[in-house]
Design a protein around this motif. Structure first.
Motif, PDB file in Angstrom:
ATOM      1  N   VAL A 134       0.614  -1.300   0.028  1.00  0.00           N
ATOM      2  CA  VAL A 134      -0.065  -0.593   0.248  1.00  0.00           C
ATOM      3  C   VAL A 134       1.116   0.817   0.082  1.00  0.00           C
ATOM      4  CG1 VAL A 134      -1.541   1.573   1.315  1.00  0.00           C
ATOM      5  CG2 VAL A 134      -1.710  -1.341   1.759  1.00  0.00           C
ATOM      6  N   ALA A 135       2.143   1.386   0.825  1.00  0.00           N
ATOM      7  CA  ALA A 135       2.783   2.712   0.643  1.00  0.00           C
ATOM      8  C   ALA A 135       3.390   3.156  -1.335  1.00  0.00           C
ATOM      9  CB  ALA A 135       4.436   1.458   1.446  1.00  0.00           C
ATOM     10  N   ALA A 136       2.997   2.477  -1.665  1.00  0.00           N
ATOM     11  CA  ALA A 136       3.175   3.157  -3.173  1.00  0.00           C
ATOM     12  C   ALA A 136       1.985   3.692  -3.582  1.00  0.00           C
ATOM     13  CB  ALA A 136       4.016   1.914  -4.548  1.00  0.00           C
ATOM     14  N   SER A 137       1.104   3.504  -3.559  1.00  0.00           N
ATOM     15  CA  SER A 137      -0.311   3.793  -3.570  1.00  0.00           C
ATOM     16  C   SER A 137      -0.222   5.983  -2.876  1.00  0.00           C
ATOM     17  CB  SER A 137      -1.695   3.605  -2.891  1.00  0.00           C
ATOM     18  OG  SER A 137      -1.488   1.987  -3.085  1.00  0.00           O
ATOM     19  N   PRO A 138       0.092   6.321  -2.675  1.00  0.00           N
ATOM     20  CA  PRO A 138       0.497   7.257  -1.786  1.00  0.00           C
ATOM     21  C   PRO A 138       1.513   7.905  -2.720  1.00  0.00           C
ATOM     22  CG  PRO A 138       0.720   6.671   0.555  1.00  0.00           C
ATOM     23  CD  PRO A 138       0.808   5.752  -1.109  1.00  0.00           C
ATOM     24  N   LEU A 139       2.720   7.643  -2.919  1.00  0.00           N
ATOM     25  CA  LEU A 139       3.769   7.829  -3.384  1.00  0.00           C
ATOM     26  C   LEU A 139       3.768   7.782  -5.158  1.00  0.00           C
ATOM     27  CD1 LEU A 139       5.859   6.537  -0.614  1.00  0.00           C
ATOM     28  CD2 LEU A 139       5.178   9.062  -1.012  1.00  0.00           C
ATOM     29  N   LEU A 140       2.526   7.094  -5.342  1.00  0.00           N
ATOM     30  CA  LEU A 140       2.655   7.145  -6.676  1.00  0.00           C
ATOM     31  C   LEU A 140       3.086   7.811  -7.793  1.00  0.00           C
ATOM     32  CD1 LEU A 140      -0.306   4.518  -7.830  1.00  0.00           C
ATOM     33  CD2 LEU A 140       2.450   4.184  -8.594  1.00  0.00           C
ATOM     34  N   ASP A 141       1.994   9.034  -7.888  1.00  0.00           N
ATOM     35  CA  ASP A 141       2.076   9.989  -8.415  1.00  0.00           C
ATOM     36  C   ASP A 141       3.985  10.883  -8.549  1.00  0.00           C
ATOM     37  OD1 ASP A 141       0.062  10.140  -9.522  1.00  0.00           O
ATOM     38  OD2 ASP A 141      -0.767  12.587  -8.615  1.00  0.00           O
ATOM     39  N   GLU A 142       4.235  10.845  -7.250  1.00  0.00           N
ATOM     40  CA  GLU A 142       6.328  10.830  -7.183  1.00  0.00           C
ATOM     41  C   GLU A 142       7.070  10.561  -8.080  1.00  0.00           C
ATOM     42  OE1 GLU A 142       9.573  12.012  -3.442  1.00  0.00           O
ATOM     43  OE2 GLU A 142       7.706  11.592  -3.228  1.00  0.00           O
ATOM     44  N   ARG A 192       6.506   8.163 -10.994  1.00  0.00           N
ATOM     45  CA  ARG A 192       5.734   8.682 -11.727  1.00  0.00           C
ATOM     46  C   ARG A 192       6.772  10.001 -12.230  1.00  0.00           C
ATOM     47  NH1 ARG A 192       0.429   9.929 -12.190  1.00  0.00           N
ATOM     48  NH2 ARG A 192       0.498  10.458 -14.113  1.00  0.00           N
ATOM     49  N   HIS A 193       7.053  10.411 -11.448  1.00  0.00           N
ATOM     50  CA  HIS A 193       7.789  12.241 -11.804  1.00  0.00           C
ATOM     51  C   HIS A 193       8.405  11.996 -11.841  1.00  0.00           C
ATOM     52  CE1 HIS A 193       8.233  16.292 -11.419  1.00  0.00           C
ATOM     53  NE2 HIS A 193       9.384  16.266 -10.916  1.00  0.00           N
ATOM     54  N   VAL A 194       9.412  11.537 -11.061  1.00  0.00           N
ATOM     55  CA  VAL A 194      11.286  11.067 -10.987  1.00  0.00           C
ATOM     56  C   VAL A 194      11.483  10.206 -11.956  1.00  0.00           C
ATOM     57  CG1 VAL A 194      12.601  10.626  -9.072  1.00  0.00           C
ATOM     58  CG2 VAL A 194      10.519  11.946  -8.370  1.00  0.00           C
ATOM     59  N   THR A 195      10.640   8.986 -11.972  1.00  0.00           N
ATOM     60  CA  THR A 195      11.153   7.372 -12.883  1.00  0.00           C
ATOM     61  C   THR A 195      10.532   8.064 -14.402  1.00  0.00           C
ATOM     62  OG1 THR A 195       9.156   6.016 -12.194  1.00  0.00           O
ATOM     63  CG2 THR A 195      10.459   6.463 -10.841  1.00  0.00           C
ATOM     64  N   ALA A 254      13.909  -3.621   2.045  1.00  0.00           N
ATOM     65  CA  ALA A 254      15.130  -3.050   2.069  1.00  0.00           C
ATOM     66  C   ALA A 254      15.555  -3.438   0.469  1.00  0.00           C
ATOM     67  CB  ALA A 254      16.415  -3.991   2.679  1.00  0.00           C
ATOM     68  N   ILE A 255      15.862  -3.548  -0.670  1.00  0.00           N
ATOM     69  CA  ILE A 255      15.763  -3.298  -2.028  1.00  0.00           C
ATOM     70  C   ILE A 255      15.756  -2.270  -2.905  1.00  0.00           C
ATOM     71  CG2 ILE A 255      15.786  -4.548  -4.298  1.00  0.00           C
ATOM     72  CD1 ILE A 255      16.307  -7.404  -3.076  1.00  0.00           C
ATOM     73  N   ARG A 256      14.658  -1.989  -2.453  1.00  0.00           N
ATOM     74  CA  ARG A 256      13.404  -0.746  -2.348  1.00  0.00           C
ATOM     75  C   ARG A 256      14.081   0.402  -1.514  1.00  0.00           C
ATOM     76  NH1 ARG A 256       6.980  -1.864  -3.125  1.00  0.00           N
ATOM     77  NH2 ARG A 256       7.069  -2.412  -0.657  1.00  0.00           N
ATOM     78  N   LEU A 257      14.956   0.527  -0.822  1.00  0.00           N
ATOM     79  CA  LEU A 257      16.311   1.841  -0.295  1.00  0.00           C
ATOM     80  C   LEU A 257      16.317   2.342  -1.455  1.00  0.00           C
ATOM     81  CD1 LEU A 257      17.551   1.239   2.897  1.00  0.00           C
ATOM     82  CD2 LEU A 257      16.065   2.123   2.834  1.00  0.00           C
ATOM     83  N   VAL A 258      16.359   1.165  -2.512  1.00  0.00           N
ATOM     84  CA  VAL A 258      17.856   2.203  -3.651  1.00  0.00           C
ATOM     85  C   VAL A 258      16.865   2.888  -4.916  1.00  0.00           C
ATOM     86  CG1 VAL A 258      19.171   1.419  -5.695  1.00  0.00           C
ATOM     87  CG2 VAL A 258      19.507   0.254  -3.828  1.00  0.00           C
ATOM     88  N   PRO A 259      16.807   3.775  -4.975  1.00  0.00           N
ATOM     89  CA  PRO A 259      16.049   4.784  -5.422  1.00  0.00           C
ATOM     90  C   PRO A 259      15.657   4.594  -7.225  1.00  0.00           C
ATOM     91  CG  PRO A 259      17.491   6.003  -5.003  1.00  0.00           C
ATOM     92  CD  PRO A 259      18.368   4.844  -4.562  1.00  0.00           C
TER      93      PRO A 259
END
Length: 383
Positions: free
Chosen positions: A20-28, A30-33, A83-88
């Motif tokens: 679920v953590a990805a949902s509120p961050l999806l727009d960011e 998308r913008h960054v990646t 932990a792996i997803r710490l790499v941006p």
């Protein structure tokens, strides 16, 4: 026994935050990646594909290793994936999400069978509490991910990974059970026909499939929907949290009512009506009654989710069959649900609006209600 019950519930609270953590961050993200709406939908779909693929393996793992040892292993995999997803960057994001989805897929099945085995007289209560922890973990994550990211000055990758602390806590609690000799002996496979030939099993599986499609599509895109209608990231996350917080109410109550009732069809239909009303409301008045629609949607999704999980224990006679029905339901359910977020995002890209996707969710609620009513007529899966 109380401490053991709390340990079981701690597993439940880990089943949603990393997703679920990805949902509120999806727009960011998308913008960054540079991800498109369809690509963002694919990111949300990946765990569901893992659920569908790896859920059928869970009963075999539990028989070979025992339920406790299997749970410890999947909690370790969940922690590694977080932990792996710490790499941006995109590859660690998708690789970590794959590991998270694989871990949760196995844990979803094992925990259902474990409740059937260790709490046979409290299946409704424990299923309700487990689902409440599952939904509650998602609600807290939806509301707190953006504020935590801002307070700790984290990137979007750090905001995703901060929830690994829950997996670490669960791993610390469960690991000592192996050293204390409480591991259950390996359970042999039981004779009988294939559960895939049972009409009741298919009713349970399809009901779980449609509710999963609605749940994951809604929770993936609801924050983006509200952001498009003028809300900030934090405000959209709070509305998602309101939705999931409301789901906690029905998640706790519905399985208890289900166990006390000879038939559960009315609960499936009631949950379906709430979902349909919420989706229709989002089309008609997306801003004016945003909180109302979030509450109705949460109550409806909580009802059908918890009932779907309860069916996996209530519609079978043995622990082994509970694992098989859970694996079948989650295989069918999540492979169908995987279509939802991606298709919804693609519809948004093609039409430039949310209406078509929301109408589709209203239509898909109908077979959910029908299959849920069929599954709730009483009886047990025979094979």
């Amino acid at each position: 026994m109380l401490w053991y019950a709390l340990a079981v519930l701690l597993v439940g609270i880990n089943m949603r935050p990393a997703i679920v953590a990805a949902s509120p961050l999806l727009d960011e993200i998308r913008h960054v990646t540079g991800l498109s709406n369809g690509g963002a939908g694919a990111l949300s779909t990946l765990p569901l594909i893992c659920f569908g693929i790896f859920a059928p393996l869970a009963p075999r793992l539990a028989r070979r290793w025992g339920m406790e040892r299997t749970l410890v292993a999947v909690l370790a995999v969940l922690l590694c994936g977080t932990a792996i997803r710490l790499v941006p960057s995109l590859f660690p994001l998708f690789a970590g999400t794959f590991l998270v989805g694989t871990a949760v897929a196995v844990a979803n099945v094992v925990i259902t069978a474990l409740i059937k085995r260790d709490f046979p007289q409290q299946v409704g209560l424990m299923s309700g509490l487990h689902t409440t922890m599952l939904v509650g973990g998602g609600a807290v994550t939806a509301a707190a991910t953006v504020p935590l990211r801002d307070a700790l000055s984290l990137s979007w990758a750090g905001g995703l990974s901060v929830w690994g602390v829950l997996a670490l806590a669960a791993l610390v609690v469960w690991a000592p059970r192996l050293r204390r000799g409480q591991e259950q002996p390996r359970v042999p496979a039981q004779a009988g026909g294939s559960i895939w030939r049972s009409r009741l099993a298919w009713a349970v599986a399809l009901f779980y499939a449609f509710q999963s499609l609605l749940y994951y599509t809604a929770t993936t895109w609801l924050p983006s929907f509200y952001i498009d209608h003028g809300y900030t990231e934090g405000g959209a996350g709070v509305l998602l949290a309101v939705c999931m917080g409301s789901a906690m109410v029905t998640s706790l109550l519905v399985p208890v009512w289900a166990q006390r009732s000879r038939r559960q069809s009315y609960l499936a239909v009631g949950g379906t009506v709430l979902c349909m009303a919420a989706f229709a409301g989002l089309i008609a008045a997306p801003v004016g009654a945003a909180v109302l629609w979030a509450v109705l949607l949460g109550l409806g999704l909580g009802a059908v989710l918890s009932l779907g999980i309860a069916y996996m224990s209530m519609c079978v006679r043995s622990t082994h069959d509970a694992g098989l029905l859970s694996a079948m339901s989650q295989c069918v359910g999540y492979l169908l649900a995987a279509v939802g977020p991606t298709a919804f995002g693609a519809a948004r890209d093609l039409t430039g609006a949310w209406t078509a996707g929301l109408i589709a969710l209203v239509v898909l609620s109908v077979p959910m209600g029908i299959t849920g009513a069929l599954a709730g007529r009483g009886g047990h899966v025979e094979r």
